[in-house]
Design a protein around this motif. Structure first.
Motif, PDB file in Angstrom:
ATOM      1  N   PHE A 257      19.665  97.280 -11.951  1.00  0.00           N
ATOM      2  CA  PHE A 257      19.525  96.380 -10.814  1.00  0.00           C
ATOM      3  C   PHE A 257      19.060  97.185  -9.604  1.00  0.00           C
ATOM      4  N   LEU A 258      17.907  96.808  -9.030  1.00  0.00           N
ATOM      5  CA  LEU A 258      17.315  97.559  -7.924  1.00  0.00           C
ATOM      6  C   LEU A 258      17.560  96.907  -6.574  1.00  0.00           C
ATOM      7  N   GLY A 259      18.035  95.683  -6.565  1.00  0.00           N
ATOM      8  CA  GLY A 259      18.352  95.052  -5.295  1.00  0.00           C
ATOM      9  C   GLY A 259      17.761  93.663  -5.152  1.00  0.00           C
ATOM     10  N   PHE A 260      18.388  92.864  -4.283  1.00  0.00           N
ATOM     11  CA  PHE A 260      17.858  91.545  -3.947  1.00  0.00           C
ATOM     12  C   PHE A 260      16.664  91.706  -3.010  1.00  0.00           C
ATOM     13  N   SER A 261      15.690  90.836  -3.163  1.00  0.00           N
ATOM     14  CA  SER A 261      14.490  90.947  -2.335  1.00  0.00           C
ATOM     15  C   SER A 261      14.648  90.265  -0.984  1.00  0.00           C
ATOM     16  N   ASN A 262      15.824  89.668  -0.740  1.00  0.00           N
ATOM     17  CA  ASN A 262      16.148  89.126   0.592  1.00  0.00           C
ATOM     18  C   ASN A 262      17.416  89.818   1.097  1.00  0.00           C
ATOM     19  N   PRO A 263      17.350  91.121   1.378  1.00  0.00           N
ATOM     20  CA  PRO A 263      18.555  91.896   1.700  1.00  0.00           C
ATOM     21  C   PRO A 263      19.303  91.410   2.934  1.00  0.00           C
ATOM     22  N   ASP A 264      18.630  90.734   3.858  1.00  0.00           N
ATOM     23  CA  ASP A 264      19.313  90.274   5.069  1.00  0.00           C
ATOM     24  C   ASP A 264      20.434  89.291   4.745  1.00  0.00           C
ATOM     25  N   TYR A 265      20.213  88.450   3.743  1.00  0.00           N
ATOM     26  CA  TYR A 265      21.252  87.486   3.369  1.00  0.00           C
ATOM     27  C   TYR A 265      22.506  88.194   2.883  1.00  0.00           C
ATOM     28  N   TRP A 266      22.333  89.351   2.260  1.00  0.00           N
ATOM     29  CA  TRP A 266      23.439  90.038   1.604  1.00  0.00           C
ATOM     30  C   TRP A 266      24.120  91.052   2.509  1.00  0.00           C
ATOM     31  N   GLN A 267      24.010  90.845   3.819  1.00  0.00           N
ATOM     32  CA  GLN A 267      24.705  91.685   4.787  1.00  0.00           C
ATOM     33  C   GLN A 267      25.985  90.987   5.234  1.00  0.00           C
ATOM     34  N   LEU A 268      27.128  91.569   4.920  1.00  0.00           N
ATOM     35  CA  LEU A 268      28.415  90.963   5.263  1.00  0.00           C
ATOM     36  C   LEU A 268      28.650  90.920   6.770  1.00  0.00           C
ATOM     37  N   GLU A 269      27.969  91.803   7.501  1.00  0.00           N
ATOM     38  CA  GLU A 269      28.151  91.867   8.946  1.00  0.00           C
ATOM     39  C   GLU A 269      27.878  90.524   9.630  1.00  0.00           C
ATOM     40  N   ARG A 270      26.934  89.774   9.118  1.00  0.00           N
ATOM     41  CA  ARG A 270      26.555  88.516   9.774  1.00  0.00           C
ATOM     42  C   ARG A 270      27.617  87.431   9.601  1.00  0.00           C
ATOM     43  N   LEU A 271      28.598  87.670   8.726  1.00  0.00           N
ATOM     44  CA  LEU A 271      29.615  86.661   8.444  1.00  0.00           C
ATOM     45  C   LEU A 271      31.001  87.020   8.977  1.00  0.00           C
ATOM     46  N   LEU A 272      31.352  88.298   8.951  1.00  0.00           N
ATOM     47  CA  LEU A 272      32.709  88.692   9.313  1.00  0.00           C
ATOM     48  C   LEU A 272      32.893  89.001  10.788  1.00  0.00           C
ATOM     49  N   GLY A 273      31.801  89.126  11.509  1.00  0.00           N
ATOM     50  CA  GLY A 273      31.935  89.421  12.931  1.00  0.00           C
ATOM     51  C   GLY A 273      32.602  90.768  13.162  1.00  0.00           C
ATOM     52  N   LYS A 274      33.552  90.839  14.094  1.00  0.00           N
ATOM     53  CA  LYS A 274      34.165  92.115  14.475  1.00  0.00           C
ATOM     54  C   LYS A 274      35.651  92.182  14.143  1.00  0.00           C
ATOM     55  N   ASP A 275      36.128  91.291  13.285  1.00  0.00           N
ATOM     56  CA  ASP A 275      37.545  91.298  12.942  1.00  0.00           C
ATOM     57  C   ASP A 275      37.891  92.575  12.176  1.00  0.00           C
ATOM     58  N   HIS A 284      36.732  98.164   0.910  1.00  0.00           N
ATOM     59  CA  HIS A 284      37.147  98.593  -0.424  1.00  0.00           C
ATOM     60  C   HIS A 284      36.487  97.786  -1.537  1.00  0.00           C
ATOM     61  N   LEU A 285      35.636  96.836  -1.178  1.00  0.00           N
ATOM     62  CA  LEU A 285      34.991  96.014  -2.191  1.00  0.00           C
ATOM     63  C   LEU A 285      33.840  96.760  -2.855  1.00  0.00           C
ATOM     64  N   ASN A 286      33.680  96.568  -4.163  1.00  0.00           N
ATOM     65  CA  ASN A 286      32.480  97.077  -4.819  1.00  0.00           C
ATOM     66  C   ASN A 286      31.322  96.131  -4.522  1.00  0.00           C
ATOM     67  N   ASP A 287      30.121  96.532  -4.910  1.00  0.00           N
ATOM     68  CA  ASP A 287      28.934  95.746  -4.564  1.00  0.00           C
ATOM     69  C   ASP A 287      29.029  94.318  -5.079  1.00  0.00           C
ATOM     70  N   ARG A 288      29.467  94.166  -6.315  1.00  0.00           N
ATOM     71  CA  ARG A 288      29.476  92.834  -6.904  1.00  0.00           C
ATOM     72  C   ARG A 288      30.476  91.915  -6.205  1.00  0.00           C
ATOM     73  N   ASP A 289      31.655  92.440  -5.881  1.00  0.00           N
ATOM     74  CA  ASP A 289      32.643  91.628  -5.160  1.00  0.00           C
ATOM     75  C   ASP A 289      32.143  91.282  -3.757  1.00  0.00           C
ATOM     76  N   ARG A 290      31.421  92.202  -3.147  1.00  0.00           N
ATOM     77  CA  ARG A 290      30.877  91.923  -1.815  1.00  0.00           C
ATOM     78  C   ARG A 290      29.818  90.817  -1.889  1.00  0.00           C
ATOM     79  N   TYR A 291      28.960  90.890  -2.903  1.00  0.00           N
ATOM     80  CA  TYR A 291      27.963  89.830  -3.083  1.00  0.00           C
ATOM     81  C   TYR A 291      28.645  88.476  -3.305  1.00  0.00           C
ATOM     82  N   ARG A 292      29.696  88.484  -4.135  1.00  0.00           N
ATOM     83  CA  ARG A 292      30.399  87.230  -4.425  1.00  0.00           C
ATOM     84  C   ARG A 292      31.054  86.676  -3.162  1.00  0.00           C
ATOM     85  N   LEU A 293      31.635  87.536  -2.359  1.00  0.00           N
ATOM     86  CA  LEU A 293      32.255  87.094  -1.114  1.00  0.00           C
ATOM     87  C   LEU A 293      31.219  86.471  -0.195  1.00  0.00           C
TER      88      LEU A 293
END
Length: 400
Positions: A257-275, A284-293
């Motif tokens: 797996f080399l990566g999603f071609s829309n990497p901006d969507y897969w940035q957790l920063e845009r969802l969690l804010g500064k909490d 502590h999440l691995n890549d797959r758990d982060r994608y699922r979240l």
């Protein structure tokens, strides 16, 4: 129960009835670009650097009416392209499209068209450096067998571009698919009847119905065409994925797996804010758990688009200053509006170039200069060069 052969036959009949995509034929080459179909940009996206060869072999696996094939031929002028599809009628249109647009001439060896199933790609000669498979695997009765068939045809160091449906953002589509099927009963094989019933349903439902609202907000313009409506709502075979089942499919391929071609969507920063507490737990999440979240928190995703690769694979992040100084830069073929300080990048996003960035890009067109030689003339700095590279505005070739 229908066999895999029965399902494949049904899918072929759908696209013989409603060839897809219904893009009009043109007397001109395809407009603009899709960088995922441009070998140099796609390869650099996956590896960090420009590929060393351009005269590659490309497989368009499930080409439909040839919109993707047209682009693949046009954007890769040194490549040869093989296009396959299950629908003979769609394949005929694909050939007409590429001839009419002028990207190939009659009898040209640059393009071949074969009316075969994805399962039968082993019948094709040789291997391919780039395989494009958009909107196909999720319509197979056995997607894992399909992706394994493609993987066997991918050359060492090659990349594969894949597009499959995501279940979370297609919930309303699934509901309407099931409703149409119930009303059709034993006429489900009559795709024209399915389109008629589907349109009557949308016309009859209240305006505030969630299925009507979803259709109007997302698909109504596109689905004015019966071909698009049929592909979305009366398809005889569809498998939608989530991150967990998607990676089961990827693992079945045996590829990396080399990566999603829309990497901006897969940035957790845009969802969690500064909490801080959420960030602490997310670290502590691995890549797959982060994608699922991410997809659970932003469930409007309708598809996954990503790259797979077969080793050996180069990977260059240009962190070494000396290596970067010796690299040879060139202007990306996938930008719009050049030469100007205001351009659109490979994703058609507006970019406002600084005077130094503009001067650097201009200098890439004036000969085989290295990054270091250009920086003697332009006060940009290595971080500025890395930024241009990150935005895919330049291609970088290491000095061997």
């Amino acid at each position: 129960m229908k066999t895999q052969s029965d399902i494949s036959t049904a899918v072929g009949r759908l696209y013989d009835t409603f060839p897809f995509p219904p893009d009009p034929l043109s007397d001109q080459p395809p407009p603009g670009y899709n960088w995922r179909w441009c070998w140099p940009i796609a390869y650099q996206f996956c590896t960090g650097q420009k590929p060393s060869v351009q005269n590659i072999r490309i497989l368009d696996a499930g080409c439909g009416t040839g919109s993707s094939t047209d682009y693949l031929i046009y954007l890769n002028p040194e490549a040869s392209v093989v296009a396959i599809d299950l629908s003979s009628r769609a394949l005929e249109i694909a050939q007409q499209r590429c001839l009419r647009s002028g990207v190939i001439q009659p009898g040209s060896p640059r393009a071949q068209f074969h009316n075969i199933s994805l399962y039968d790609v082993h019948k094709l000669e040789g291997e391919f450096n780039l395989i494009n498979c958009v909107g196909v695997l999720h319509h197979l009765p056995d997607p894992k067998r399909g992706i394994q068939s493609l993987a066997l045809k991918l050359a060492p160091g090659g990349i594969m571009h894949i597009f499959v449906y995501a279940e979370l953002g297609r919930r309303e589509i699934q509901l309407m698919q099931n409703a149409i099927a119930i009303l059709q009963g034993d006429q489900r094989d009559d795709y024209a009847d399915g389109v008629k019933i589907g349109r009557k349903l949308f016309a009859s439902l209240p305006e505030n119905n969630p299925l009507v609202k979803y259709e109007k907000e997302h698909w109504a313009l596109e689905n004015q065409r019966d071909e698009c409506f049929a592909d979305m709502y009366v398809h005889p075979q569809e498998i939608d994925y989530n991150i967990e089942t998607l990676f089961e499919l990827i693992e079945a391929s045996g590829l990396e797996f080399l990566g999603f071609s829309n990497p901006d969507y897969w940035q957790l920063e845009r969802l969690l804010g500064k909490d801080e507490e959420l960030w602490e737990r997310a670290q502590h999440l691995n890549d797959r758990d982060r994608y699922r979240l991410i997809e659970l928190l932003d469930p409007q995703i309708t598809h996954y688009e990503f790259f797979l690769g077969r080793p050996p694979r180069l990977k260059n992040n240009w962190s070494d200053d000396q290596v970067l100084l010796q690299a040879q830069p060139e202007l990306s073929p996938c930008i719009y509006g050049w030469p100007s300080q205001q351009i659109m990048d490979y994703n058609y996003r507006m970019v406002n170039l600084s005077p130094e960035e503009f001067a650097f890009l201009q200098a890439t067109e004036t000969g085989n200069k290295t990054v270091g030689e250009i920086l003697h003339e332009v006060k940009l700095g290595l971080d500025g060069v890395r930024s241009l590279h990150h935005q895919q505005l330049i291609l970088l070739t290491p000095n061997s």
